[in-house]
Design a protein around this motif. Structure first.
Motif, short mmCIF file in Angstrom:
data_model
loop_
_atom_site.label_atom_id
_atom_site.label_comp_id
_atom_site.label_asym_id
_atom_site.label_seq_id
_atom_site.Cartn_x
_atom_site.Cartn_y
_atom_site.Cartn_z
N CYS A 54 1.94 -4.75 -1.24
CA CYS A 54 2.39 -3.35 -1.09
C CYS A 54 2.05 -2.52 -2.33
O CYS A 54 2.32 -2.94 -3.45
CB CYS A 54 3.90 -3.34 -0.86
SG CYS A 54 4.61 -1.69 -0.86
N ASP A 59 8.19 -1.76 -0.57
CA ASP A 59 9.11 -0.74 -0.06
C ASP A 59 9.62 -1.07 1.35
O ASP A 59 10.62 -0.53 1.80
CB ASP A 59 8.46 0.65 -0.06
CG ASP A 59 7.12 0.67 0.69
OD1 ASP A 59 6.88 -0.26 1.49
OD2 ASP A 59 6.33 1.60 0.47
N CYS A 62 5.80 0.72 4.40
CA CYS A 62 4.37 1.07 4.55
C CYS A 62 3.71 0.11 5.55
O CYS A 62 4.26 -0.92 5.91
CB CYS A 62 3.67 1.03 3.20
SG CYS A 62 3.44 -0.62 2.55
ZN ZN Z 1 5.06 -1.40 1.33
#
Ligand code: ZN
Length: 393
Positions: A54, A59, A62
Protein backbone atom coordinates in the motif's frame (compact mmCIF):
# COMPACT_ATOMS: atom_id res chain seq x y z
CA UNK A 1 -9.69 2.04 8.76
CA UNK A 2 -6.53 0.00 8.34
CA UNK A 3 -5.44 -3.45 7.26
CA UNK A 4 -4.76 -4.27 10.92
CA UNK A 5 -8.45 -3.87 11.91
CA UNK A 6 -9.13 -7.56 11.38
CA UNK A 7 -6.24 -8.68 13.61
CA UNK A 8 -7.22 -9.68 17.12
CA UNK A 9 -4.78 -8.86 19.95
CA UNK A 10 -1.12 -8.80 18.73
CA UNK A 11 -0.59 -5.11 19.50
CA UNK A 12 3.20 -5.45 19.92
CA UNK A 13 3.52 -7.51 16.74
CA UNK A 14 1.47 -5.02 14.72
CA UNK A 15 3.70 -2.20 15.92
CA UNK A 16 6.81 -4.04 14.69
CA UNK A 17 5.23 -4.80 11.32
CA UNK A 18 3.88 -1.27 10.89
CA UNK A 19 7.39 0.06 11.36
CA UNK A 20 8.79 -2.46 8.90
CA UNK A 21 6.17 -1.58 6.29
CA UNK A 22 6.66 2.17 6.65
CA UNK A 23 10.40 2.14 6.06
CA UNK A 24 10.84 0.02 2.96
CA UNK A 25 14.56 0.83 2.66
CA UNK A 26 15.22 -1.19 5.82
CA UNK A 27 12.57 -3.88 5.43
CA UNK A 28 13.69 -7.39 6.24
CA UNK A 29 12.89 -9.61 3.25
CA UNK A 30 12.45 -12.97 4.98
CA UNK A 31 10.01 -13.32 7.86
CA UNK A 32 8.68 -16.14 9.98
CA UNK A 33 5.38 -15.71 11.85
CA UNK A 34 5.03 -18.22 14.66
CA UNK A 35 1.80 -18.79 16.60
CA UNK A 36 -0.48 -21.69 17.54
CA UNK A 37 -3.29 -22.96 15.32
CA UNK A 38 -6.17 -20.54 14.89
CA UNK A 39 -4.34 -17.53 16.33
CA UNK A 40 -4.52 -15.70 12.99
CA UNK A 41 -1.07 -16.17 11.43
CA UNK A 42 -2.32 -16.25 7.85
CA UNK A 43 -4.58 -13.25 8.38
CA UNK A 44 -1.64 -11.34 9.87
CA UNK A 45 0.61 -12.33 6.94
CA UNK A 46 -1.98 -11.03 4.48
CA UNK A 47 -2.40 -7.77 6.41
CA UNK A 48 1.38 -7.30 6.45
CA UNK A 49 1.53 -7.98 2.70
CA UNK A 50 -1.18 -5.35 2.18
CA UNK A 51 0.71 -2.83 4.33
CA UNK A 52 3.89 -3.48 2.32
CA UNK A 53 2.16 -2.98 -1.03
CA UNK A 54 0.00 0.00 0.00
CA UNK A 55 1.29 3.52 -0.86
CA UNK A 56 -0.12 4.57 2.54
CA UNK A 57 1.32 1.57 4.40
CA UNK A 58 -1.98 -0.21 4.93
CA UNK A 59 -4.91 2.24 4.89
CA UNK A 60 -7.22 -0.69 4.10
CA UNK A 61 -9.23 1.24 1.52
CA UNK A 62 -7.07 1.67 -1.60
CA UNK A 63 -7.29 -0.77 -4.53
CA UNK A 64 -3.97 -2.34 -3.60
CA UNK A 65 -5.04 -3.06 0.00
CA UNK A 66 -8.37 -4.47 -1.10
CA UNK A 67 -6.81 -6.70 -3.76
CA UNK A 68 -4.26 -8.13 -1.36
CA UNK A 69 -6.82 -8.73 1.40
CA UNK A 70 -9.18 -10.41 -1.08
CA UNK A 71 -6.38 -12.69 -2.27
CA UNK A 72 -6.45 -11.42 -5.87
CA UNK A 73 -3.30 -9.27 -6.03
CA UNK A 74 -1.07 -10.38 -8.92
CA UNK A 75 2.01 -9.72 -6.77
CA UNK A 76 1.04 -11.68 -3.67
CA UNK A 77 1.16 -15.47 -3.83
CA UNK A 78 -0.15 -17.60 -0.99
CA UNK A 79 0.91 -21.23 -0.78
CA UNK A 80 -1.97 -22.73 1.16
CA UNK A 81 -0.74 -25.83 2.91
CA UNK A 82 -4.03 -27.70 3.12
CA UNK A 83 -2.51 -30.87 1.78
CA UNK A 84 -0.64 -33.15 4.16
CA UNK A 85 2.56 -32.76 2.16
CA UNK A 86 3.47 -30.09 -0.39
CA UNK A 87 5.00 -31.60 -3.56
CA UNK A 88 8.54 -30.41 -4.34
CA UNK A 89 7.37 -29.32 -7.83
CA UNK A 90 5.03 -26.78 -6.23
CA UNK A 91 7.88 -25.37 -4.17
CA UNK A 92 10.13 -25.13 -7.26
CA UNK A 93 7.38 -23.28 -9.15
CA UNK A 94 7.02 -20.92 -6.20
CA UNK A 95 10.75 -20.20 -6.17
CA UNK A 96 10.69 -19.49 -9.94
CA UNK A 97 7.80 -17.05 -9.61
CA UNK A 98 9.43 -15.35 -6.61
CA UNK A 99 12.33 -14.27 -8.81
CA UNK A 100 10.11 -12.18 -11.10
CA UNK A 101 9.77 -8.45 -10.52
CA UNK A 102 6.43 -7.30 -9.09
CA UNK A 103 3.92 -6.36 -11.79
CA UNK A 104 2.02 -3.50 -10.15
CA UNK A 105 2.99 -3.30 -6.47
CA UNK A 106 6.19 -2.40 -4.66
CA UNK A 107 7.04 -6.01 -3.86
CA UNK A 108 6.50 -9.56 -4.97
CA UNK A 109 5.35 -11.27 -1.80
CA UNK A 110 5.23 -14.98 -1.16
CA UNK A 111 3.30 -16.30 1.86
CA UNK A 112 3.63 -19.92 2.95
CA UNK A 113 0.81 -20.74 5.36
CA UNK A 114 2.59 -23.52 7.22
CA UNK A 115 6.25 -24.11 6.47
CA UNK A 116 6.34 -27.11 8.82
CA UNK A 117 4.08 -28.99 6.39
CA UNK A 118 6.75 -28.84 3.70
CA UNK A 119 9.09 -31.83 3.62
CA UNK A 120 12.78 -31.22 4.35
CA UNK A 121 13.81 -32.08 0.79
CA UNK A 122 11.42 -29.48 -0.59
CA UNK A 123 12.41 -26.95 2.08
CA UNK A 124 16.00 -27.14 0.88
CA UNK A 125 14.85 -25.72 -2.45
CA UNK A 126 13.77 -22.60 -0.55
CA UNK A 127 16.89 -22.00 1.52
CA UNK A 128 18.89 -20.02 -1.00
CA UNK A 129 15.91 -17.82 -1.88
CA UNK A 130 15.16 -17.07 1.74
CA UNK A 131 18.77 -16.27 2.48
CA UNK A 132 19.12 -13.96 -0.51
CA UNK A 133 15.68 -13.05 -1.84
CA UNK A 134 15.37 -11.45 -5.27
CA UNK A 135 15.68 -7.64 -5.18
CA UNK A 136 11.95 -6.86 -4.81
CA UNK A 137 10.75 -10.07 -3.15
CA UNK A 138 9.55 -10.64 0.40
CA UNK A 139 8.98 -14.08 1.95
CA UNK A 140 6.51 -14.49 4.80
CA UNK A 141 6.65 -17.98 6.24
CA UNK A 142 4.22 -19.10 8.93
CA UNK A 143 4.36 -21.99 11.40
CA UNK A 144 2.42 -23.12 14.48
CA UNK A 145 5.59 -23.56 16.55
CA UNK A 146 9.35 -23.24 16.28
CA UNK A 147 9.81 -27.00 16.81
CA UNK A 148 8.53 -27.85 13.35
CA UNK A 149 10.81 -25.39 11.55
CA UNK A 150 14.24 -26.50 10.39
CA UNK A 151 17.17 -24.67 12.04
CA UNK A 152 18.49 -23.86 8.55
CA UNK A 153 15.32 -21.83 7.98
CA UNK A 154 15.33 -20.23 11.43
CA UNK A 155 18.82 -18.83 10.94
CA UNK A 156 17.74 -17.06 7.73
CA UNK A 157 14.57 -15.28 8.83
CA UNK A 158 13.37 -12.61 11.21
CA UNK A 159 11.00 -14.35 13.61
CA UNK A 160 7.84 -12.72 14.95
CA UNK A 161 5.95 -14.53 17.69
CA UNK A 162 2.19 -14.12 17.90
CA UNK A 163 0.65 -14.22 21.34
CA UNK A 164 -2.63 -15.88 22.27
CA UNK A 165 -5.30 -13.16 22.23
CA UNK A 166 -7.22 -12.71 25.49
CA UNK A 167 -10.87 -13.78 25.80
CA UNK A 168 -11.77 -10.08 26.11
CA UNK A 169 -10.02 -9.21 22.83
CA UNK A 170 -11.73 -12.06 20.99
CA UNK A 171 -15.17 -11.32 22.45
CA UNK A 172 -14.81 -7.62 21.77
CA UNK A 173 -13.93 -8.35 18.15
CA UNK A 174 -16.91 -10.67 17.69
CA UNK A 175 -19.23 -8.09 19.22
CA UNK A 176 -18.07 -5.36 16.83
CA UNK A 177 -19.18 -5.12 13.21
CA UNK A 178 -15.68 -5.12 11.74
CA UNK A 179 -15.14 -6.02 8.07
CA UNK A 180 -18.83 -5.85 7.20
CA UNK A 181 -19.76 -8.72 9.55
CA UNK A 182 -22.92 -8.69 11.61
CA UNK A 183 -22.05 -8.09 15.27
CA UNK A 184 -22.47 -11.18 17.46
CA UNK A 185 -24.74 -10.80 20.57
CA UNK A 186 -22.69 -10.25 23.72
CA UNK A 187 -23.55 -13.50 25.54
CA UNK A 188 -22.74 -15.63 22.49
CA UNK A 189 -19.52 -13.71 21.78
CA UNK A 190 -18.36 -14.15 25.39
CA UNK A 191 -19.06 -17.85 25.43
CA UNK A 192 -17.46 -18.45 22.01
CA UNK A 193 -14.33 -16.59 23.14
CA UNK A 194 -14.12 -18.50 26.43
CA UNK A 195 -14.51 -21.93 24.82
CA UNK A 196 -12.11 -21.19 21.95
CA UNK A 197 -9.27 -20.33 24.35
CA UNK A 198 -7.44 -17.97 22.03
CA UNK A 199 -8.19 -19.89 18.83
CA UNK A 200 -9.74 -17.10 16.78
CA UNK A 201 -10.91 -19.37 13.93
CA UNK A 202 -12.69 -21.60 16.41
CA UNK A 203 -14.27 -18.60 18.16
CA UNK A 204 -15.66 -17.49 14.79
CA UNK A 205 -17.14 -20.94 14.24
CA UNK A 206 -18.69 -21.11 17.69
CA UNK A 207 -20.13 -17.61 17.26
CA UNK A 208 -21.60 -18.26 13.82
CA UNK A 209 -22.58 -21.92 13.91
CA UNK A 210 -24.88 -23.02 16.77
CA UNK A 211 -24.38 -26.65 15.70
CA UNK A 212 -20.62 -26.38 16.43
CA UNK A 213 -21.31 -25.35 20.04
CA UNK A 214 -24.02 -28.00 20.34
CA UNK A 215 -21.56 -30.70 19.21
CA UNK A 216 -19.05 -29.55 21.78
CA UNK A 217 -21.71 -29.58 24.49
CA UNK A 218 -22.72 -33.12 23.57
CA UNK A 219 -19.11 -34.28 23.73
CA UNK A 220 -18.48 -32.70 27.13
CA UNK A 221 -21.79 -33.95 28.55
CA UNK A 222 -21.13 -37.45 27.25
CA UNK A 223 -17.68 -37.45 28.86
CA UNK A 224 -19.15 -36.26 32.14
CA UNK A 225 -21.98 -38.80 32.00
CA UNK A 226 -20.52 -41.99 30.54
CA UNK A 227 -19.88 -44.35 33.38
CA UNK A 228 -19.24 -47.85 32.11
CA UNK A 229 -16.63 -49.43 29.86
CA UNK A 230 -19.41 -50.67 27.60
CA UNK A 231 -20.90 -47.19 27.17
CA UNK A 232 -17.42 -45.75 26.69
CA UNK A 233 -16.69 -48.15 23.83
CA UNK A 234 -19.95 -47.36 22.06
CA UNK A 235 -19.37 -43.65 22.55
CA UNK A 236 -15.81 -43.85 21.18
CA UNK A 237 -16.95 -45.80 18.11
CA UNK A 238 -19.76 -43.36 17.39
CA UNK A 239 -17.39 -40.43 17.78
CA UNK A 240 -14.77 -41.84 15.42
CA UNK A 241 -17.37 -42.68 12.81
CA UNK A 242 -18.97 -39.23 13.04
CA UNK A 243 -15.65 -37.39 12.76
CA UNK A 244 -14.51 -39.45 9.80
CA UNK A 245 -17.77 -38.78 7.97
CA UNK A 246 -17.59 -35.04 8.69
CA UNK A 247 -13.96 -34.90 7.53
CA UNK A 248 -14.76 -36.81 4.32
CA UNK A 249 -17.67 -34.46 3.54
CA UNK A 250 -15.51 -31.40 4.22
CA UNK A 251 -12.70 -32.81 2.03
CA UNK A 252 -15.14 -33.53 -0.84
CA UNK A 253 -16.53 -30.03 -0.60
CA UNK A 254 -13.06 -28.47 -0.46
CA UNK A 255 -11.95 -30.39 -3.56
CA UNK A 256 -15.10 -29.49 -5.52
CA UNK A 257 -14.61 -25.84 -4.64
CA UNK A 258 -10.94 -25.97 -5.72
CA UNK A 259 -11.99 -27.52 -9.04
CA UNK A 260 -14.70 -24.91 -9.57
CA UNK A 261 -12.31 -22.05 -8.83
CA UNK A 262 -9.69 -23.57 -11.11
CA UNK A 263 -12.19 -23.73 -13.99
CA UNK A 264 -13.22 -20.14 -13.41
CA UNK A 265 -9.57 -19.03 -13.45
CA UNK A 266 -9.14 -20.85 -16.75
CA UNK A 267 -12.16 -19.04 -18.16
CA UNK A 268 -14.44 -22.08 -18.28
CA UNK A 269 -18.04 -22.14 -17.27
CA UNK A 270 -18.33 -24.77 -14.58
CA UNK A 271 -21.48 -26.36 -16.00
CA UNK A 272 -20.80 -29.88 -17.15
CA UNK A 273 -21.62 -29.27 -20.80
CA UNK A 274 -18.40 -27.31 -21.20
CA UNK A 275 -16.17 -29.85 -19.44
CA UNK A 276 -16.05 -32.02 -22.54
CA UNK A 277 -14.50 -29.13 -24.48
CA UNK A 278 -11.61 -28.65 -22.04
CA UNK A 279 -8.10 -28.72 -23.44
CA UNK A 280 -6.25 -31.85 -22.38
CA UNK A 281 -3.69 -30.00 -20.23
CA UNK A 282 -6.45 -28.19 -18.35
CA UNK A 283 -8.40 -31.42 -18.05
CA UNK A 284 -5.36 -33.17 -16.56
CA UNK A 285 -4.91 -30.46 -13.94
CA UNK A 286 -8.64 -30.48 -13.19
CA UNK A 287 -8.57 -34.25 -12.69
CA UNK A 288 -5.42 -33.98 -10.58
CA UNK A 289 -7.23 -31.61 -8.21
CA UNK A 290 -10.04 -34.10 -7.79
CA UNK A 291 -7.91 -37.25 -7.56
CA UNK A 292 -9.06 -39.78 -4.97
CA UNK A 293 -5.62 -39.75 -3.34
CA UNK A 294 -5.89 -35.99 -2.91
CA UNK A 295 -9.30 -36.28 -1.20
CA UNK A 296 -8.00 -39.02 1.04
CA UNK A 297 -4.95 -36.98 2.09
CA UNK A 298 -7.11 -34.00 2.88
CA UNK A 299 -9.69 -36.07 4.79
CA UNK A 300 -6.88 -37.60 6.85
CA UNK A 301 -5.60 -34.18 7.79
CA UNK A 302 -9.05 -32.82 8.62
CA UNK A 303 -9.78 -35.90 10.73
CA UNK A 304 -6.61 -35.33 12.70
CA UNK A 305 -7.44 -31.62 13.19
CA UNK A 306 -10.94 -32.48 14.42
CA UNK A 307 -9.61 -35.03 16.87
CA UNK A 308 -7.07 -32.53 18.10
CA UNK A 309 -9.96 -30.23 18.93
CA UNK A 310 -11.91 -33.03 20.61
CA UNK A 311 -8.86 -33.74 22.78
CA UNK A 312 -8.72 -30.04 23.70
CA UNK A 313 -12.39 -30.18 24.68
CA UNK A 314 -11.85 -33.35 26.72
CA UNK A 315 -8.83 -31.78 28.44
CA UNK A 316 -10.95 -28.75 29.35
CA UNK A 317 -13.24 -31.02 31.44
CA UNK A 318 -10.35 -32.23 33.60
CA UNK A 319 -8.85 -28.76 33.79
CA UNK A 320 -12.18 -27.68 35.29
CA UNK A 321 -12.15 -30.64 37.68
CA UNK A 322 -8.68 -29.60 38.85
CA UNK A 323 -9.94 -26.05 39.38
CA UNK A 324 -12.78 -27.36 41.55
CA UNK A 325 -10.31 -29.51 43.50
CA UNK A 326 -8.13 -26.44 44.07
CA UNK A 327 -11.20 -24.36 45.14
CA UNK A 328 -10.22 -21.85 42.45
CA UNK A 329 -13.58 -21.55 40.70
CA UNK A 330 -14.01 -17.90 41.62
CA UNK A 331 -10.41 -16.92 40.96
CA UNK A 332 -9.92 -18.68 37.62
CA UNK A 333 -13.40 -19.63 36.45
CA UNK A 334 -14.57 -22.82 34.76
CA UNK A 335 -14.39 -23.21 31.00
CA UNK A 336 -17.42 -25.46 30.93
CA UNK A 337 -19.65 -23.17 32.98
CA UNK A 338 -22.80 -24.48 31.32
CA UNK A 339 -22.01 -27.97 32.69
CA UNK A 340 -20.98 -26.67 36.08
CA UNK A 341 -23.06 -29.06 38.19
CA UNK A 342 -21.81 -32.13 36.36
CA UNK A 343 -18.20 -30.89 36.60
CA UNK A 344 -18.54 -30.36 40.35
CA UNK A 345 -20.13 -33.82 40.72
CA UNK A 346 -17.27 -35.41 38.76
CA UNK A 347 -14.73 -33.54 40.91
CA UNK A 348 -16.44 -35.08 43.94
CA UNK A 349 -16.17 -38.58 42.55
CA UNK A 350 -12.52 -38.66 41.43
CA UNK A 351 -9.33 -37.76 43.27
CA UNK A 352 -6.75 -35.19 42.15
CA UNK A 353 -4.44 -38.03 41.14
CA UNK A 354 -7.20 -39.51 38.98
CA UNK A 355 -7.84 -36.16 37.31
CA UNK A 356 -4.14 -35.83 36.52
CA UNK A 357 -4.12 -39.39 35.21
CA UNK A 358 -6.82 -38.42 32.73
CA UNK A 359 -4.97 -35.35 31.54
CA UNK A 360 -1.99 -37.65 31.00
CA UNK A 361 -4.23 -40.10 29.07
CA UNK A 362 -5.27 -37.27 26.76
CA UNK A 363 -1.62 -36.36 26.05
CA UNK A 364 -0.88 -39.99 25.26
CA UNK A 365 -3.86 -40.14 22.87
CA UNK A 366 -2.59 -36.98 21.18
CA UNK A 367 0.87 -38.45 20.70
CA UNK A 368 -0.65 -41.64 19.25
CA UNK A 369 -2.89 -39.61 16.97
CA UNK A 370 0.07 -37.66 15.60
CA UNK A 371 2.06 -40.86 15.34
CA UNK A 372 -0.68 -42.15 12.99
CA UNK A 373 -2.17 -44.57 15.51
CA UNK A 374 -5.37 -46.38 14.51
CA UNK A 375 -8.11 -43.92 15.41
CA UNK A 376 -10.76 -46.32 16.79
CA UNK A 377 -8.17 -48.03 19.00
CA UNK A 378 -6.69 -44.76 20.25
CA UNK A 379 -10.14 -43.44 21.15
CA UNK A 380 -11.47 -46.58 22.75
CA UNK A 381 -8.38 -46.72 24.94
CA UNK A 382 -8.75 -43.05 25.82
CA UNK A 383 -12.46 -43.02 26.60
CA UNK A 384 -12.13 -46.18 28.72
CA UNK A 385 -9.36 -44.56 30.73
CA UNK A 386 -11.37 -41.36 31.11
CA UNK A 387 -14.30 -43.26 32.59
CA UNK A 388 -12.25 -45.66 34.69
CA UNK A 389 -13.88 -44.75 38.03
CA UNK A 390 -16.66 -47.16 37.25
CA UNK A 391 -14.33 -50.00 36.40
CA UNK A 392 -12.47 -49.71 39.67
CA UNK A 393 -15.54 -49.22 41.85
ZN1 ZN B 1 -3.90 0.85 0.91
Amino acid sequence: MSVWDGIIGQRAVIKTLEQAASDLSKTTQSWLFVGPEGVGRSRLALAFAAALECPDHGDGICTSCREVMAGISPDVTVLATDQVAIPIEDVRALVDSSEQMPSTGAWRIVIINDISRIAERATNVLLKEIEEPALRTIWILCAPSLQGVLPTILSRVRTVRLSLPSDEDVAHYLESATEGREPVPKNIARRAARLAQGNVDLAFRYASDPEAIACRDRLVEELLRTSSAFEATIFADKLVEWVQRQAQDAADEHVSRAQREFLEQQGYDSDNGRLAKMESAVRAQYDHLGAAAEKKRLATRLTRDMFDRILDDAASVYRDVEIVHAHAQDAIGLLNREQRDAVVALAGSITRAEALDRVEAISIARRRLHGNGMLPLVFEALVCRLTRRCLSK
